[in-house]
Write a protein that holds these residues in place. Structure first.
Motif, short mmCIF file in Angstrom:
data_model
loop_
_atom_site.label_atom_id
_atom_site.label_comp_id
_atom_site.label_asym_id
_atom_site.label_seq_id
_atom_site.Cartn_x
_atom_site.Cartn_y
_atom_site.Cartn_z
N ASN A 109 0.80 -1.23 0.13
CA ASN A 109 0.02 0.02 0.09
C ASN A 109 0.86 1.19 0.12
O ASN A 109 1.87 1.23 1.01
CB ASN A 109 -0.89 0.01 1.06
CG ASN A 109 -1.74 -1.29 1.34
OD1 ASN A 109 -1.83 -1.85 0.18
ND2 ASN A 109 -2.26 -1.34 2.48
N ARG A 110 0.66 2.06 -1.05
CA ARG A 110 1.31 3.51 -1.01
C ARG A 110 0.60 4.65 -1.20
O ARG A 110 -0.53 4.59 -1.91
CB ARG A 110 2.29 3.13 -2.18
CG ARG A 110 3.55 2.14 -2.13
CD ARG A 110 4.43 2.37 -1.08
NE ARG A 110 4.88 3.62 -1.28
CZ ARG A 110 5.95 3.68 -2.05
NH1 ARG A 110 6.69 2.90 -2.77
NH2 ARG A 110 6.86 4.88 -2.20
N SER A 111 1.04 5.87 -0.67
CA SER A 111 0.18 7.05 -0.67
C SER A 111 1.41 7.99 -1.19
O SER A 111 2.33 8.26 -0.38
CB SER A 111 -0.44 7.38 0.43
OG SER A 111 -1.67 6.70 0.87
N LEU A 112 1.24 8.61 -2.38
CA LEU A 112 2.26 9.79 -2.68
C LEU A 112 1.63 11.10 -3.03
O LEU A 112 0.39 11.19 -3.42
CB LEU A 112 2.77 9.09 -4.17
CG LEU A 112 3.50 7.72 -4.51
CD1 LEU A 112 4.61 7.89 -3.31
CD2 LEU A 112 2.55 6.48 -4.30
N ASN A 113 2.31 11.86 -2.44
CA ASN A 113 1.83 13.34 -2.35
C ASN A 113 2.55 14.17 -3.18
O ASN A 113 3.78 14.35 -2.95
CB ASN A 113 1.70 13.96 -0.88
CG ASN A 113 1.16 15.10 -0.78
OD1 ASN A 113 1.87 15.87 -0.19
ND2 ASN A 113 0.38 15.65 -1.54
N GLY A 114 2.01 14.93 -4.13
CA GLY A 114 2.99 16.23 -4.95
C GLY A 114 3.24 15.43 -6.17
O GLY A 114 3.58 14.38 -6.56
N LEU A 115 3.29 16.55 -7.21
CA LEU A 115 3.62 16.10 -8.65
C LEU A 115 4.95 15.18 -8.82
O LEU A 115 5.14 14.11 -9.30
CB LEU A 115 3.83 17.31 -9.59
CG LEU A 115 2.53 17.97 -9.64
CD1 LEU A 115 2.61 19.25 -10.37
CD2 LEU A 115 1.45 17.24 -10.17
N ARG A 116 6.09 15.65 -8.05
CA ARG A 116 7.49 14.93 -8.14
C ARG A 116 7.24 13.53 -7.49
O ARG A 116 7.69 12.56 -8.44
CB ARG A 116 8.45 15.63 -7.37
CG ARG A 116 9.66 15.28 -7.72
CD ARG A 116 11.25 15.97 -7.36
NE ARG A 116 11.09 15.49 -5.68
CZ ARG A 116 11.66 14.51 -5.21
NH1 ARG A 116 12.39 13.94 -5.79
NH2 ARG A 116 11.53 14.46 -3.72
N LYS A 117 6.80 13.39 -6.57
CA LYS A 117 6.63 11.95 -6.08
C LYS A 117 5.76 11.20 -6.88
O LYS A 117 6.19 9.75 -7.03
CB LYS A 117 6.21 11.83 -4.51
CG LYS A 117 7.19 12.63 -3.33
CD LYS A 117 6.65 12.49 -2.33
CE LYS A 117 7.64 12.79 -1.20
NZ LYS A 117 7.28 12.95 0.22
N ILE A 118 4.81 11.49 -7.21
CA ILE A 118 3.82 10.79 -7.96
C ILE A 118 4.49 10.19 -9.28
O ILE A 118 4.41 9.24 -9.89
CB ILE A 118 2.43 11.55 -8.40
CG1 ILE A 118 1.69 11.70 -6.91
CG2 ILE A 118 1.34 10.72 -9.20
CD1 ILE A 118 0.41 12.49 -7.26
N ALA A 119 5.02 11.35 -10.03
CA ALA A 119 5.70 11.11 -11.27
C ALA A 119 7.09 9.92 -11.26
O ALA A 119 7.12 9.27 -11.77
CB ALA A 119 6.21 12.42 -11.75
N CYS A 120 7.43 10.07 -10.12
CA CYS A 120 8.79 9.20 -9.69
C CYS A 120 8.19 7.74 -9.86
O CYS A 120 8.75 6.84 -10.07
CB CYS A 120 9.62 9.72 -8.70
SG CYS A 120 10.69 11.14 -9.03
N TYR A 121 7.07 7.72 -8.99
CA TYR A 121 6.43 6.35 -8.73
C TYR A 121 6.02 6.00 -9.73
O TYR A 121 6.30 4.76 -10.05
CB TYR A 121 5.36 6.52 -7.53
CG TYR A 121 4.71 5.45 -7.27
CD1 TYR A 121 5.31 4.39 -6.32
CD2 TYR A 121 3.25 5.23 -7.64
CE1 TYR A 121 4.61 3.31 -6.11
CE2 TYR A 121 2.86 3.94 -7.13
CZ TYR A 121 3.33 3.14 -6.25
OH TYR A 121 2.71 1.79 -5.99
N LEU A 122 5.37 6.54 -10.59
CA LEU A 122 4.83 6.15 -11.99
C LEU A 122 6.07 5.73 -12.86
O LEU A 122 5.89 4.64 -13.74
CB LEU A 122 3.66 6.95 -12.56
CG LEU A 122 2.52 7.15 -11.74
CD1 LEU A 122 1.63 8.21 -12.44
CD2 LEU A 122 1.72 5.92 -11.59
#
Length: 584
Positions: free
Chosen positions: A55-68
């Motif tokens: 389970n993961r929760s990513l906040n902010g454009l940079r973290k979401i982009a890195c995760y994807l």
């Protein structure tokens, strides 16, 4: 700017945004550009088992982009479409007086799973809608969906249900794939989910009957959450069930639930220290004492579902042996009838303390004093009732309400609650004034976020008031703040500030040691030191150690209230099923 959205345009907005999001999920390049196009700068992506088996929760454009960027190349997501179920179809909701939110459910597929999602969009500029939160979750594994109901006719109408169930039960008892330790609501919800996913699981419960973990608690214990929030998995309460469920009704309901859900459960059964894990065979060797008989089992997985509460935490003031009164932990409290006319001191200022104080006053204790060591977050039970009924309305789908609740990242919700702290505190002003008049130190959670986050962060330091506040305000329950008991004398207790109180009864409503520490007795320090903390939240706001990998192979933990075990049992079942069929 007029931010009102006509209802008939909510679907157009949702469809346009979902098309952009679908394009993002099929990219391996320019991911950051796609994230910027679809998410607000402070947006959230919450992922349950789609891109990782966690389970993961990513906040902010940079973290979401890195995760994807990291996970999209090895993921194939397709068949993305809006969900038109009446409770998930696109609609708009007011966030405040001027700002509107368009929200919708959606469905999709991966190579191995069927997925479900939910998004909330906010208008960043005229006609430019971006996601404040996006939730994606694995709903089922392809080819291994939940069983649903049976016909009830077996062997071409030649076999009785009794014989069929006896054979199934024997198969599980001899060779369970999973051993579930604990037969309370958490263990039963997990067991029911596992059965629907064809994961053979044996539940063991140390008490003589399923439900005894509730029957043995104080008599006036009642859920302070409404019935629509608290049903068991697959099985709603009857329509005429009380709004707030009493202790003994819950106990009896759990007992019949184990039977009606065809769960294989042993009562009067406990695991002996210390189970041994064979890393080559990937199985445990664990000895179970069942009705006095020693039985060795070799499950692939052990799920500990004994709840968040570990061993009772009992302070040890000096000279307790010379005290002529009665001293015990709140877990041993059996009601106030025995203490009519007695002088009672209750150490602690949480839900349990408030309930016990109220019960003692009702049963005629000559004096009742609550000892509060720090501060407590308190809201009226009606506030919690109204909030939960909005999320879990009477007559609505519990599964959909659970999904919508899970779609809100914990830290996002806490931020929203903090932003509305003044409004929430004003609503409780009369209650708080009454409590302060009686000498109680009242707080309102971290940053004014209220009681709800404390459930996940501390599992304490709050209470939902059902009458104790009035007793404190009127002086029938006295409050002594900022002290602890230092020592006992024959008929009194001496506090750390040097003052004293006469007493016949002292109840320590002081909570419990952590589940992690308590389990060292069963599993040993070597195994438990390989696992992380159990409960509380990590830096992303996800529950630590529960319904996700624990750090030790084949060892899992379940905890939380009825909603939490009902919903997250699916995540645990999906991971274990993926291991069973070789996906992990």
């Amino acid at each position: 700017m007029n931010r009102s959205v006509p209802m008939n345009k909510a679907e157009d907005i949702s469809r346009t945004w979902l098309e952009d999001f679908a394009q993002l999920l099929t990219k391996t390049e320019n991911v950051e550009e796609g994230v910027t196009k679809t998410f607000l700068p402070d947006g959230w992506l919450r992922d349950l088992l789609i891109f990782t088996w966690d389970n993961r929760s990513l906040n902010g454009l940079r973290k979401i982009a890195c995760y994807l960027q990291e996970n999209l190349p090895r993921s194939v997501i397709s068949n993305i479409e809006l969900d038109h179920h009446s409770e998930l179809a696109p609609k708009y909701l007011p966030l405040n007086d001027t700002l509107k939110c368009v929200c919708s459910g959606f469905k999709f597929s991966t190579t191995v799973a069927n997925g479900h999602g939910f998004f909330r969009l906010v208008e960043e500029g005229p006609g430019c809608w971006k996601a404040a939160t996006v939730f994606i979750m694995a709903d089922s594994l392809k080819g291994h969906e939940e069983l649903g109901y049976e016909l009830g006719v077996y062997g071409g109408h030649t076999l009785s249900w009794t014989d069929v169930q006896a054979e199934r039960r024997k198969s599980v008892e001899v060779d369970p794939y999973v051993l579930i330790i604990g037969g309370g609501q958490t263990g039963l919800n997990i067991g029911a989910r596992f059965r629907q996913m064809k994961i053979p699981a044996l539940i063991i419960e140390q008490n003589n009957r399923i439900g005894d973990n509730w029957r043995k608690r104080y008599p006036t214990l009642t859920l302070h959450t409404p019935r629509s929030y608290s049903p068991m998995l697959y099985q709603p309460f009857p329509k005429n069930w009380p709004l707030y469920s009493p202790r003994d009704k819950i106990a009896d309901w759990l007992e019949q639930y184990a039977s009606s859900q065809d769960l294989t459960a042993w009562t009067n059964a406990r695991a002996e220290p210390i189970p041994v894990y064979d890393s080559k065979a990937k199985r445990w060797s664990v000895t179970i004492i069942h009705d006095g008989t020693s039985i060795e089992l070799h499950p692939v997985h052990i799920v500990v579902a004994t709840g968040m509460l570990g061993i009772p935490r009992v302070p040890s003031p000096t000279d307790q042996n010379i005290f002529k009164g009665v001293v015990f932990h709140a877990s041993k409290y059996e009601g106030g009838k025995l203490f009519s006319g007695k002088r009672a001191i209750i150490v602690g200022a949480g839900n349990t303390s408030a309930d016990i104080c109220q019960d003692l006053v009702f049963h005629g204790a000559s004096s009742v004093t609550m000892i509060q060591r720090s501060s407590t977050c308190i809201v009226a039970s009606s506030t919690t009732r109204d909030d939960l009924l909005r999320g879990w309305p009477e007559g609505g789908s519990v599964d959909i309400a659970d999904l919508k609740a899970a779609a809100i990242p914990f830290l996002y919700l806490k931020k929203v609650l903090t932003e509305h702290a003044e409004e929430a505190i004003a609503k409780e002003k009369e209650l708080h004034d009454m409590l302060r008049k009686g000498g109680l130190n009242v707080s309102f959670g971290t940053g004014g976020s209220g009681c709800f986050p404390l459930v996940f962060e501390k599992a304490g330091n709050y209470w939902l008031d059902v009458g104790c506040a009035e007793l404190i305000g009127s002086g029938r329950v006295k409050v002594k703040h900022g002290v602890e008991i230092a020592k006992f004398i024959e008929d009194s207790v001496i506090f750390t500030d040097g003052t004293s109180l006469k007493a016949d009864l002292v109840v320590f409503a002081t909570g419990y040691h952590t589940m992690h520490d308590g389990l060292k007795t069963l599993f040993g320090a070597e195994i438990m030191d390989q696992t992380g903390p159990i409960w509380g939240v990590d830096e992303e706001g996800e529950a630590r150690g529960c319904y996700r990998p624990s750090g030790h192979p084949g060892l899992w933990f379940g905890a939380g209230d009825f909603y939490y075990s009902r919903f997250y049992s699916k995540q645990l079942a999906l991971i274990i099923k993926a291991i069973q069929i070789g996906l992990v």
